[in-house]
Motif scaffolding. Sequence first.
Motif, PDB file in Angstrom:
ATOM      1  N   ARG A  66     -16.052  32.990 -11.063  1.00 57.51           N
ATOM      2  CA  ARG A  66     -15.412  31.711 -10.769  1.00 57.51           C
ATOM      3  C   ARG A  66     -16.466  30.628 -10.536  1.00 57.51           C
ATOM      4  NH1 ARG A  66     -12.272  33.248  -6.681  1.00 57.51           N
ATOM      5  NH2 ARG A  66     -10.682  33.922  -8.125  1.00 57.51           N
ATOM      6  N   LYS A  67     -17.524  30.968  -9.795  1.00 62.60           N
ATOM      7  CA  LYS A  67     -18.607  30.009  -9.538  1.00 62.60           C
ATOM      8  C   LYS A  67     -19.332  29.647 -10.828  1.00 62.60           C
ATOM      9  CE  LYS A  67     -19.565  31.419  -4.793  1.00 62.60           C
ATOM     10  NZ  LYS A  67     -20.516  32.108  -3.904  1.00 62.60           N
ATOM     11  N   LEU A  68     -19.600  30.642 -11.668  1.00 60.65           N
ATOM     12  CA  LEU A  68     -20.268  30.378 -12.944  1.00 60.65           C
ATOM     13  C   LEU A  68     -19.411  29.493 -13.837  1.00 60.65           C
ATOM     14  CD1 LEU A  68     -21.844  33.849 -13.757  1.00 60.65           C
ATOM     15  CD2 LEU A  68     -23.066  31.743 -13.218  1.00 60.65           C
ATOM     16  N   ASN A  69     -18.128  29.762 -13.872  1.00 59.45           N
ATOM     17  CA  ASN A  69     -17.218  28.933 -14.679  1.00 59.45           C
ATOM     18  C   ASN A  69     -17.211  27.495 -14.189  1.00 59.45           C
ATOM     19  OD1 ASN A  69     -16.399  30.846 -16.523  1.00 59.45           O
ATOM     20  ND2 ASN A  69     -14.645  31.500 -15.317  1.00 59.45           N
ATOM     21  N   GLU A  70     -17.226  27.324 -12.887  1.00 57.05           N
ATOM     22  CA  GLU A  70     -17.246  25.977 -12.318  1.00 57.05           C
ATOM     23  C   GLU A  70     -18.552  25.263 -12.675  1.00 57.05           C
ATOM     24  OE1 GLU A  70     -15.887  22.641 -10.690  1.00 57.05           O
ATOM     25  OE2 GLU A  70     -14.733  24.484 -10.906  1.00 57.05           O
ATOM     26  N   THR A  71     -19.651  25.988 -12.620  1.00 52.80           N
ATOM     27  CA  THR A  71     -20.949  25.407 -12.980  1.00 52.80           C
ATOM     28  C   THR A  71     -20.970  25.005 -14.448  1.00 52.80           C
ATOM     29  OG1 THR A  71     -22.049  26.761 -11.312  1.00 52.80           O
ATOM     30  CG2 THR A  71     -23.428  25.847 -13.052  1.00 52.80           C
ATOM     31  N   VAL A  72     -20.506  25.902 -15.304  1.00 52.16           N
ATOM     32  CA  VAL A  72     -20.469  25.599 -16.740  1.00 52.16           C
ATOM     33  C   VAL A  72     -19.566  24.404 -17.003  1.00 52.16           C
ATOM     34  CG1 VAL A  72     -19.656  26.484 -18.957  1.00 52.16           C
ATOM     35  CG2 VAL A  72     -21.084  27.905 -17.506  1.00 52.16           C
ATOM     36  N   ARG A  73     -18.418  24.399 -16.359  1.00 51.89           N
ATOM     37  CA  ARG A  73     -17.478  23.290 -16.540  1.00 51.89           C
ATOM     38  C   ARG A  73     -18.114  21.970 -16.113  1.00 51.89           C
ATOM     39  NH1 ARG A  73     -13.000  24.860 -13.317  1.00 51.89           N
ATOM     40  NH2 ARG A  73     -13.112  26.730 -14.571  1.00 51.89           N
ATOM     41  N   THR A  74     -18.784  21.970 -14.983  1.00 51.24           N
ATOM     42  CA  THR A  74     -19.435  20.759 -14.484  1.00 51.24           C
ATOM     43  C   THR A  74     -20.518  20.298 -15.455  1.00 51.24           C
ATOM     44  OG1 THR A  74     -19.029  21.442 -12.217  1.00 51.24           O
ATOM     45  CG2 THR A  74     -20.699  19.772 -12.548  1.00 51.24           C
ATOM     46  N   GLU A  75     -21.324  21.245 -15.924  1.00 54.24           N
ATOM     47  CA  GLU A  75     -22.394  20.876 -16.866  1.00 54.24           C
ATOM     48  C   GLU A  75     -21.816  20.376 -18.183  1.00 54.24           C
ATOM     49  OE1 GLU A  75     -25.207  24.042 -17.235  1.00 54.24           O
ATOM     50  OE2 GLU A  75     -25.679  24.008 -15.094  1.00 54.24           O
ATOM     51  N   TYR A  76     -20.751  20.998 -18.670  1.00 52.28           N
ATOM     52  CA  TYR A  76     -20.135  20.537 -19.912  1.00 52.28           C
ATOM     53  C   TYR A  76     -19.553  19.140 -19.759  1.00 52.28           C
ATOM     54  CZ  TYR A  76     -20.465  24.781 -22.731  1.00 52.28           C
ATOM     55  OH  TYR A  76     -20.919  25.817 -23.476  1.00 52.28           O
TER      56      TYR A  76
END
Length: 104
Positions: A66-76
């Motif tokens: 969940r944290k990784l997905n949030e990070t990827v989403r933020t970076e995207y």
Amino acid sequence: MDFFQSNRVFPLIIAADPATGVLVQYGAVGAVALLALAAVRVLYAKMSAALDRETQRADRLEEELRKLNETVRTEYVDTINTAAQAIAEANRAIEDARAAVRRS
């Protein structure tokens, strides 16, 4: 009279666990059944502990994902915003160039 019935052990066994007392009355078969029951109990405890460990592991990994997905989403989102700004600037530059060509 059996050893367990003549001794004080039998009432204590029945008091602790009535099913065990019944199994002890059957002698060797009861002892084997008791060992099998103990083995099943130990195996169940191990399986239960393993299930708890795996559940905790799955929960931990799910949170990490969940944290990784949030990070990827933020970076995207940041990358997409930057790309959108670059495209908008390019469109303005093209329109400015077209306007300059039309004027000349």
